[in-house]
Motif scaffolding. Structure first.
Motif, mmCIF file in Angstrom:
data_model
loop_
_atom_site.group_PDB
_atom_site.id
_atom_site.type_symbol
_atom_site.label_atom_id
_atom_site.label_comp_id
_atom_site.label_asym_id
_atom_site.label_seq_id
_atom_site.Cartn_x
_atom_site.Cartn_y
_atom_site.Cartn_z
ATOM 1 N N LEU A 1 -20.574 37.472 27.285
ATOM 2 C CA LEU A 1 -21.843 37.528 28.030
ATOM 3 C C LEU A 1 -22.276 38.966 28.283
ATOM 4 N N GLY A 2 -21.332 39.800 28.688
ATOM 5 C CA GLY A 2 -21.646 41.202 28.984
ATOM 6 C C GLY A 2 -22.152 41.960 27.776
ATOM 7 N N VAL B 1 -23.124 40.003 39.824
ATOM 8 C CA VAL B 1 -21.758 40.432 39.550
ATOM 9 C C VAL B 1 -20.870 40.233 40.780
ATOM 10 N N GLN C 1 -14.719 29.245 37.145
ATOM 11 C CA GLN C 1 -14.140 30.581 37.269
ATOM 12 C C GLN C 1 -13.307 30.915 36.033
ATOM 13 N N VAL D 1 -16.688 36.240 29.892
ATOM 14 C CA VAL D 1 -17.471 37.300 30.537
ATOM 15 C C VAL D 1 -17.728 38.478 29.598
ATOM 16 N N ASP D 2 -16.783 38.800 28.734
ATOM 17 C CA ASP D 2 -17.017 39.910 27.799
ATOM 18 C C ASP D 2 -18.084 39.563 26.770
ATOM 19 N N PHE E 1 -15.762 44.110 30.608
ATOM 20 C CA PHE E 1 -16.443 43.186 31.513
ATOM 21 C C PHE E 1 -15.454 42.275 32.224
ATOM 22 N N GLN E 2 -14.376 41.907 31.534
ATOM 23 C CA GLN E 2 -13.346 41.085 32.174
ATOM 24 C C GLN E 2 -12.657 41.886 33.277
ATOM 25 N N TYR F 1 -15.029 42.007 36.137
ATOM 26 C CA TYR F 1 -15.061 40.696 36.770
ATOM 27 C C TYR F 1 -13.848 40.508 37.681
ATOM 28 N N LEU G 1 -15.696 31.308 33.037
ATOM 29 C CA LEU G 1 -16.480 32.538 33.164
ATOM 30 C C LEU G 1 -15.626 33.756 32.835
ATOM 31 N N ARG G 2 -14.402 33.783 33.331
ATOM 32 C CA ARG G 2 -13.512 34.914 33.039
ATOM 33 C C ARG G 2 -13.232 34.998 31.541
#
Length: 192
Positions: A176-177, A41, A166, A173-174, A4-5, A8, A169-170
């Motif tokens: 969350l995904g 996304v 940002q 992100v994994d 996911f990263q 992203y 989130l980065r």
């Protein structure tokens, strides 16, 4: 796995492309009918890359998504048996679609609003609304309110959060995904 990263980071690159708004429009439209990747996304990194255009991007995403929803509605309304049903059978979505029909019977137009705002696959509800011959205007209004609420929330978070958002989130992100994948799997096991 940091898939996911990686996605992203790719979305951040695409967000800066000169045709990014066209891609966002296309993604938003097709996600409402068939495509599995949500427009958030692309919307989130685009709003981060261009905060001065965050609200315009939210409008663009909302309008394209609602237009795609209308297309899905028409497919369900006019072409369910010759087009949609064979696809549902091919993909093995019969049970999922039966659940969608049951939710329509129980919750009516509210299910469209909820699907428009939440990570529930909106496309199933656009086609389902057409199949169930839901009144068109309430469908469009519920779709617009649900989709606009979601996409303006995403754009707003990116606009106000800026570079800190940002980076955060980065970083997550994994989580969350994979969390979303796990919740979808759990929902399928419970409701499927």
């Amino acid at each position: 796995m940091r898939i996911f990263q990686w996605m992203y980071d790719k979305a951040l690159v695409w967000a800066k492309h000169r045709h990014a708004e066209r891609y966002l429009f296309g993604l938003s439209f097709t996600e409402s009918v068939i495509f599995p990747i949500p427009p958030d996304v692309m919307l989130a990194p685009m709003a981060l890359a261009h905060p001065e255009r965050a609200w315009r991007l939210a409008w663009l995403t909302t309008i394209a998504s609602v237009l795609g929803g209308i297309f899905g509605y028409v497919l369900g309304y006019l072409l369910y048996e010759p087009v949609v049903l064979p696809f549902i059978q091919y993909m093995g979505y019969q049970d999922t679609f039966a659940l969608v029909e049951r939710w329509f019977n129980e919750y009516g137009v509210w299910v469209v609003f909820i699907a428009g705002f939440s990570p529930i696959p909106y496309k199933l509800f656009t086609v389902g609304a057409g199949l169930m011959h839901m009144a068109f205007l309430p469908f469009v209004i519920a779709s617009f309110i649900g989709r606009a609420s979601r996409f303006f929330l995403v754009a707003g978070l990116m606009y106000w959060g800026g570079a800190k958002m940002q980076a955060k989130l980065r970083e997550i992100v994994d989580i969350l995904g994979w969390g979303t994948v796990a919740l979808a799997g759990l929902a399928y096991l419970v409701y499927g």
